[in-house]
Design a protein around this motif. Structure first.
Motif, mmCIF file in Angstrom:
data_model
loop_
_atom_site.group_PDB
_atom_site.id
_atom_site.type_symbol
_atom_site.label_atom_id
_atom_site.label_comp_id
_atom_site.label_asym_id
_atom_site.label_seq_id
_atom_site.Cartn_x
_atom_site.Cartn_y
_atom_site.Cartn_z
ATOM 1 N N THR A 175 0.818 -1.221 0.000
ATOM 2 C CA THR A 175 0.000 0.000 0.000
ATOM 3 C C THR A 175 0.847 1.263 0.000
ATOM 4 O O THR A 175 0.301 2.365 -0.082
ATOM 5 N N ALA A 176 2.157 1.124 0.127
ATOM 6 C CA ALA A 176 3.027 2.302 0.209
ATOM 7 C C ALA A 176 3.028 3.062 -1.114
ATOM 8 O O ALA A 176 3.142 2.467 -2.192
ATOM 9 N N ARG A 177 2.904 4.374 -0.999
ATOM 10 C CA ARG A 177 2.910 5.233 -2.178
ATOM 11 C C ARG A 177 3.780 6.457 -1.922
ATOM 12 O O ARG A 177 3.620 7.133 -0.901
ATOM 13 N N PHE A 178 4.709 6.735 -2.855
ATOM 14 C CA PHE A 178 5.490 7.961 -2.767
ATOM 15 C C PHE A 178 4.601 9.122 -3.195
ATOM 16 O O PHE A 178 3.991 9.090 -4.273
ATOM 17 N N VAL A 189 12.574 15.988 2.830
ATOM 18 C CA VAL A 189 11.999 14.694 3.200
ATOM 19 C C VAL A 189 11.258 14.090 2.017
ATOM 20 O O VAL A 189 10.782 14.802 1.131
ATOM 21 N N ASP A 190 11.181 12.757 2.019
ATOM 22 C CA ASP A 190 10.291 12.042 1.128
ATOM 23 C C ASP A 190 9.006 11.753 1.897
ATOM 24 O O ASP A 190 9.051 11.255 3.029
ATOM 25 N N VAL A 191 7.872 12.062 1.304
ATOM 26 C CA VAL A 191 6.579 11.843 1.941
ATOM 27 C C VAL A 191 5.969 10.586 1.342
ATOM 28 O O VAL A 191 5.778 10.489 0.121
ATOM 29 N N VAL A 192 5.676 9.611 2.213
ATOM 30 C CA VAL A 192 5.163 8.317 1.777
ATOM 31 C C VAL A 192 3.896 7.998 2.561
ATOM 32 O O VAL A 192 3.864 8.155 3.783
ATOM 33 N N THR A 193 2.858 7.551 1.889
ATOM 34 C CA THR A 193 1.635 7.137 2.573
ATOM 35 C C THR A 193 1.492 5.618 2.509
ATOM 36 O O THR A 193 2.026 4.958 1.613
ATOM 37 N N SER A 194 0.759 5.071 3.480
ATOM 38 C CA SER A 194 0.429 3.650 3.491
ATOM 39 C C SER A 194 -0.888 3.485 4.226
ATOM 40 O O SER A 194 -1.318 4.375 4.966
ATOM 41 N N GLY A 199 -8.250 0.690 6.386
ATOM 42 C CA GLY A 199 -8.321 1.836 5.497
ATOM 43 C C GLY A 199 -7.789 3.128 6.088
ATOM 44 O O GLY A 199 -7.867 4.180 5.447
ATOM 45 N N ASN A 200 -7.249 3.085 7.309
ATOM 46 C CA ASN A 200 -6.642 4.274 7.892
ATOM 47 C C ASN A 200 -5.327 4.572 7.176
ATOM 48 O O ASN A 200 -4.577 3.661 6.821
ATOM 49 N N THR A 201 -5.048 5.842 6.988
ATOM 50 C CA THR A 201 -3.851 6.251 6.251
ATOM 51 C C THR A 201 -2.783 6.793 7.187
ATOM 52 O O THR A 201 -3.065 7.611 8.053
ATOM 53 N N GLU A 219 -1.346 9.822 11.519
ATOM 54 C CA GLU A 219 -2.281 8.734 11.290
ATOM 55 C C GLU A 219 -3.703 9.263 11.299
ATOM 56 O O GLU A 219 -4.060 10.074 12.158
ATOM 57 N N THR A 220 -4.511 8.800 10.354
ATOM 58 C CA THR A 220 -5.913 9.169 10.318
ATOM 59 C C THR A 220 -6.741 8.082 10.981
ATOM 60 O O THR A 220 -6.225 7.061 11.406
ATOM 61 N N GLY A 221 -8.047 8.304 11.065
ATOM 62 C CA GLY A 221 -8.931 7.311 11.660
ATOM 63 C C GLY A 221 -9.774 7.926 12.757
ATOM 64 O O GLY A 221 -9.831 9.152 12.918
ATOM 65 N N ALA A 222 -10.442 7.066 13.531
ATOM 66 C CA ALA A 222 -11.311 7.550 14.604
ATOM 67 C C ALA A 222 -10.530 8.317 15.655
ATOM 68 O O ALA A 222 -11.060 9.235 16.291
#
Length: 250
Positions: A175-178, A189-194, A199-201, A219-222
């Motif tokens: 799920t990692a995305r540059f 910095v390099d910003v990477v999401t996963s 489904g939390n990012t 981190e996202t989510g509740a």
């Protein structure tokens, strides 16, 4: 992994409350930074994450600042991590109270104010919280590592190695995305999401120059969370309270 990391910080707060009966300063502000052209790096995003996490995990000393939400209350933690076993800092429940902590492989020390103690004992009879405040408020309390609180102590120590689960279980990597090359507090910095299974990012900011340290993770989510690492390899001796200032309870 986000839930695991968040639970670890919660354990720090629970540990500080454990001495009171049966039951850093604010995180680094990061303003929006100008973004350069989003050119992909020479390595896969998953490799960037693993390099950043492994490098950060191995670095001692270092400091961690975190901001999480526990039962609707903002909790900030500032910890100096000297080794895999020694750490010191404070945990603050916004508008409620704070507790200083010091952890070694064998013992844990806490010093909590009245608000922190009463919050931890909010479900106990008033006379219990009154007695705990009278005995413990503003005093260092020493507990053995080998008590019911030992699981929490282990969790505190795990803050020095916060990404073990990710590194051992590579299912998160696909799920990692540059996202982009950016600047964080003056550092490229390099910003990477996963994403996790729910489904939390998570967004990771990994240093481009020098050692590829993880400098920040959101981190996202509740229950959103933010973690910042810094002061890598800078002398940061963690010294326990003087024994004359300590009340040993068990």
């Amino acid at each position: 992994m986000p839930a695991r990391t968040r639970a670890t910080t919660t354990a720090v707060a629970c540990l500080a409350l454990a001495a009171c009966g049966p039951t850093g300063s604010d995180p680094r502000a990061v303003p929006a930074a100008p973004t350069s052209a989003a050119a992909s790096p020479d390595v896969p995003a998953s490799t960037l994450l693993v390099r950043g996490y492994e490098t950060t995990q191995r670095a001692h000393p270092k400091k961690l600042r975190s901001e999480t939400v526990v039962d609707g209350v903002k909790v900030t933690a500032s910890l100096a991590l000297d080794t895999d076993t020694d750490s010191a800092g404070e945990v603050v429940y916004a508008g409620i109270g704070r507790s200083e902590i010091f952890v070694t492989v064998d013992h844990v020390y806490t010093k909590s104010d009245e608000g922190f103690i009463r919050h931890g004992l909010k479900d106990s009879p008033r006379q219990v919280s009154d007695a705990a405040v009278a005995r413990f408020a503003g005093r260092w309390v020493k507990q053995s590592r080998y008590t019911a609180a030992s699981a929490d102590i282990a969790a505190v120590r795990e803050l020095a190695r916060p990404f073990t689960e990710f590194l051992e279980d590579r299912r998160d990597q696909p799920t990692a995305r540059f996202v982009r090359r950016d600047v964080l507090d003056g550092t490229p910095v390099d910003v990477v999401t996963s994403q996790d299974a729910r489904g939390n990012t998570a967004t990771s900011y990994i240093a481009v120059e020098g050692r590829p340290y993880l400098l920040k993770r959101t981190e996202t989510g509740a229950e959103p969370a933010e973690y910042s690492y810094g002061d890598f390899l800078e002398p940061n001796p963690v010294v326990p309270p003087a024994e004359g200032e300590v009340l040993a309870v068990r």
